[in-house]
Write an enzyme that holds these catalytic residues in place. Structure first.
Site, PDB file in Angstrom:
ATOM      1  N   GLU A 192       0.796  -1.235   0.000  1.00 52.11           N
ATOM      2  CA  GLU A 192       0.000   0.000   0.000  1.00 52.11           C
ATOM      3  C   GLU A 192       0.824   1.280   0.000  1.00 52.11           C
ATOM      4  OE1 GLU A 192      -3.009  -0.436   3.022  1.00 52.11           O
ATOM      5  OE2 GLU A 192      -4.063  -1.949   1.872  1.00 52.11           O
ATOM      6  N   GLU A 210      -5.479  -8.146  -1.392  1.00 52.97           N
ATOM      7  CA  GLU A 210      -5.902  -8.052   0.012  1.00 52.97           C
ATOM      8  C   GLU A 210      -7.370  -7.659   0.023  1.00 52.97           C
ATOM      9  OE1 GLU A 210      -3.463  -5.999   3.067  1.00 52.97           O
ATOM     10  OE2 GLU A 210      -5.375  -5.306   3.903  1.00 52.97           O
TER      11      GLU A 210
HETATM   12  C1  147 Z   1      -4.848  -2.652   5.076  1.00 53.91           C
HETATM   13  C2  147 Z   1      -3.428  -3.166   5.374  1.00 53.91           C
HETATM   14  O1  147 Z   1      -2.768  -3.612   4.232  1.00 53.91           O
HETATM   15  C3  147 Z   1      -3.416  -4.259   6.403  1.00 53.91           C
HETATM   16  O2  147 Z   1      -2.088  -4.469   6.860  1.00 53.91           O
HETATM   17  C4  147 Z   1      -4.305  -3.915   7.546  1.00 53.91           C
HETATM   18  O3  147 Z   1      -3.829  -2.734   8.149  1.00 53.91           O
HETATM   19  C5  147 Z   1      -5.694  -3.683   7.036  1.00 53.91           C
HETATM   20  C6  147 Z   1      -6.673  -3.347   8.134  1.00 53.91           C
HETATM   21  O4  147 Z   1      -7.956  -3.138   7.600  1.00 53.91           O
HETATM   22  O5  147 Z   1      -5.701  -2.602   6.148  1.00 53.91           O
HETATM   23  O6  147 Z   1      -4.786  -1.335   4.670  1.00 53.91           O
HETATM   24  C7  147 Z   1      -5.952  -0.662   4.381  1.00 53.91           C
HETATM   25  C8  147 Z   1      -6.427   0.296   5.237  1.00 53.91           C
HETATM   26  C9  147 Z   1      -7.551   1.037   4.907  1.00 53.91           C
HETATM   27  C10 147 Z   1      -8.197   0.829   3.703  1.00 53.91           C
HETATM   28  C11 147 Z   1      -7.726  -0.145   2.855  1.00 53.91           C
HETATM   29  C12 147 Z   1      -6.603  -0.894   3.201  1.00 53.91           C
HETATM   30  N1  147 Z   1      -9.330   1.591   3.348  1.00 53.91           N
HETATM   31  O7  147 Z   1      -9.782   2.424   4.165  1.00 53.91           O
HETATM   32  O8  147 Z   1      -9.871   1.439   2.232  1.00 53.91           O
END
Ligand code: 147
Length: 640
Positions: free
Chosen positions: A163, A246
């Site tokens: 990310e 993911e």
């Molecule tokens: C993801 C991360 O890749 C994971 O490690 C973990 O933190 C997960 C928890 O939900 O989230 O990162 C995101 C965080 C927020 C969003 C998407 C992915 N979002 O708000 O769309």
């Protein structure tokens, strides 16, 4: 006996056509990492630990994951904890750190066909002088692949930076480094972020030749906020496999609806051929972020208690009926009656060209519907087996239920589908629902102590959950024999989440009045801390922790601190004791009795404070940034 009239179901015809075109299926699976979420699993006692692993990985038993994605540890917080690096400082390579190697080995032992995928969230600060998109980072990934090889593990997929976008020339350099180091078979995923990368892959042939898979996160919306699973036209025209690399981030039971929709609709809407749930298990205590996310709840190694979630069974509705390499049948996949509100179905055919499975979800349907299937195009017209999960039910007996077989007549058969369910119809066999169950929940009892002397170097001490930095078992310094816990991160890491001091937590949130003590050695100037009554850990903003601290520095300055989730730190008492110096062992203790907090150094009380902001919580260790302090003889006794 009252007779209930059968409702007149809407009927839809579905042709399962083996001659249909469609993309190759890559698999469904889950993520261990990003981060720390699997931490307590390795500390479970047997037989419970093996039972949990069976539910995750054993074919025909539970979630039967087809892909396991693991974090490449970076000694930095990556959501619910920090995972250890295989190279904390330049040249300090150790291929036995942490629990991800162990987890991959356990997965492979149960299912040799499982695919493995590595991805970094952060990295130690020595890499590229803090620049992730560096040659150091490429060498670091090549070293990680070498470690995997030492473990007998073949890595199938490798990503860049979770990310944090992408760097075109870095990915090209990664591809050539993998090829020249004997990893030509490792497929590269870009960019584990959003769809932006697709435009560059589609328009830049050199970049395209370095990327095998376009992996995007939450392409159907984050958690339950799902709409259509969208992909830009550049992604489709790139010709690359497209993954939801993911997805999920939802409760181990309540996430089941989103998963059922996402697995099917990701393919129907966007031709996405893999679905990876974040995370694999919830193996953290409840004060950490996302404590119930995953396929199973496994937060209590001390009791051995665990619960397999509805998510596991929804994943099983696809994983137990397919395999990576099967082919989607596009003309036999879609929305029931062309209406999203009715639910969806996807059909896949086996590599043997005869067997097929169709997964149907009716998450948003309002009534029962009848599906009239017609099997053609060379597929088996033999017995159809039916399994279903009632996603609306809270009773695990309603998950992954084997219904009566159907014998098609001239390739035709009917199935009535109720709302809120997942059904799989298949000509395959071998499915199963495991029956093992763990004991009841229970608190971790006191007194508790650990000399760390029975632990192997490089491992994480039992129950110790790193939040930032890397607290790892190592030979004791300062002339002491035996094993200690050493904070291994010698400089600020390349972060993924907010940077805090290195710290690690252990124990039960119900602990109120107790004394925590530990021997401490500072390797260089800085401070070490004992934490007590630690509870809520924040992961946003300043990533603060609700806790009391006894901080002691090499100069002899000591303080009792109260910190909170907003990152505020209040000094409750402070003073100076004889200098601790470096490379000398001292004993710190912190006692809690109601509102009285007492700090001692080398057996003598140095000060106390009155505060009752936190009535209970865990113990922990902390250090100043980059301080490679050592800790030994942790002891927690009830009462002051
Ligand atoms: C993801 C991360 O890749 C994971 O490690 C973990 O933190 C997960 C928890 O939900 O989230 O990162 C995101 C965080 C927020 C969003 C998407 C992915 N979002 O708000 O769309």
């Amino acid at each position: 006996v009252a007779t209930v009239a059968e409702p007149a179901h809407a009927a839809t015809s579905v042709t399962i056509n083996g001659a249909s075109g469609g993309r190759t299926f890559d698999g469904v699976g889950a993520i261990s990492g990003g981060g720390g979420n699997s931490r307590l699993l390795i500390d479970y006692p047997e037989p419970e630990r093996g039972q949990i692993l069976d539910y995750l990985f054993r074919p025909g038993y539970g979630a039967s994951l087809q892909i396991l994605k693991t974090e490449i540890g970076g000694d930095t917080n990556s959501t619910s904890g920090a995972e250890p690096s295989h190279e904390h400082t330049r040249g300090d390579l150790n291929c036995n750190r942490g629990y991800e190697w162990w987890l991959m080995e356990q997965a492979k032992a149960r299912n040799p066909a499982i695919k493995l995928y590595g991805l970094a969230w952060g990295a130690p600060g020595w890499i590229g002088n803090g620049n992730f998109w560096s040659t150091d980072m490429i060498n670091y990934l090549v070293s990680w692949l070498g470690c995997a090889k030492q473990h007998g593990l073949t890595i199938d997929y490798l990503g860049g930076w979770n990310e944090r976008g992408y760097n075109v020339s870095w990915y090209e350099q990664l591809r050539s480094a993998l090829n020249s180091n004997g990893y030509g078979g490792v497929k590269i995923v870009a960019a584990d972020s959003d769809w932006t990368v697709a435009g560059d892959v589609d328009s830049n042939p050199a970049f395209a030749s370095s990327v095998d898979i376009i992996g995007t996160h939450y392409p159907c919306g984050y958690r339950s906020a799902q709409t259509t699973c969208t992909v830009p036209s550049s992604a489709t025209s790139s010709g690359k496999q497209l993954w939801a690399s993911e997805n999920g981030s939802d409760d181990y039971n309540a996430g089941a609806n989103a998963m059922a929709r996402g697995i099917n609709r990701g393919y129907i809407d966007g031709k996405m051929t893999a679905y990876l749930n974040w995370p694999v298990v919830a193996a953290v205590t409840p004060n950490l972020p996302y404590p119930t996310m995953g396929l199973a709840l496994t937060p209590e190694p001390w009791s051995g208690s665990y619960t397999i979630g509805k998510n596991a069974w929804v994943m099983a509705q696809t994983s137990q009926f397919t395999a990576p390499g099967w082919q989607y049948l596009d003309s036999s996949s879609g929305y029931i009656g062309g209406n999203r509100g009715n639910g969806s179905y996807v059909s896949l055919k086996s590599t043997n060209k005869s067997d097929y499975s169709t997964v149907i979800e009716t998450m948003d349907a309002g009534a029962a519907q009848t599906l009239n299937f017609n099997v053609t195009g060379g597929l088996s017209t033999g017995t159809v087996h039916v399994w279903s999960t009632n996603v609306n039910s809270a009773n695990p007996a309603d998950y992954f239920v084997h219904a009566a077989d159907i014998t098609p007549a001239n390739g035709s058969f009917s199935l009535t589908v109720q709302p809120g369910r997942v059904y799989t119809v298949t000509t395959t066999t071998g499915q199963g629902k495991g029956t093992a169950a763990g004991p009841a929940r229970g608190a971790m009892s006191l007194p508790y102590s650990d000399s760390f002397d029975s632990d192997a170097a490089g491992t994480e001490a039992k129950y110790l959950m790193d939040w930032q930095g890397a607290f790892e078992v190592a030979s004791c310094g300062g002339g002491r024999t035996g094993m200690c816990v050493r904070q291994m991160s010698a400089q600020a890491p390349i972060t993924w989440d907010p940077l805090t001091d290195p710290h690690t937590l252990l124990g039960d949130l119900s602990w109120g009045n107790y004394t925590v003590s530990s021997d401490v050695l500072l390797e260089k100037s800085g401070y070490a801390e004992l934490l007590g009554r630690a509870n809520t850990q924040s992961y946003s903003g300043a990533a603060g922790l609700n806790a009391y601290h006894l901080r002691v520095s090499d100069t002899g300055a000591w303080s009792i601190l109260s910190s909170n989730t907003s990152g505020n730190v209040t000094t409750l008492a402070h003073g100076t004791t004889s200098a601790l110096g470096t490379n000398r062992w001292h004993t710190l203790s912190l006692a809690f009795s109601g509102s009285t907090i007492t700090a001692s150094v080398d057996g003598a009380a140095v000060g106390s404070a009155a505060d009752y902001g936190y009535a209970a919580g865990q113990v922990g260790y902390a250090t100043s940034q980059g301080e490679t302090a050592q800790f030994d003889n942790l002891a927690i006794t009830p009462g002051p």
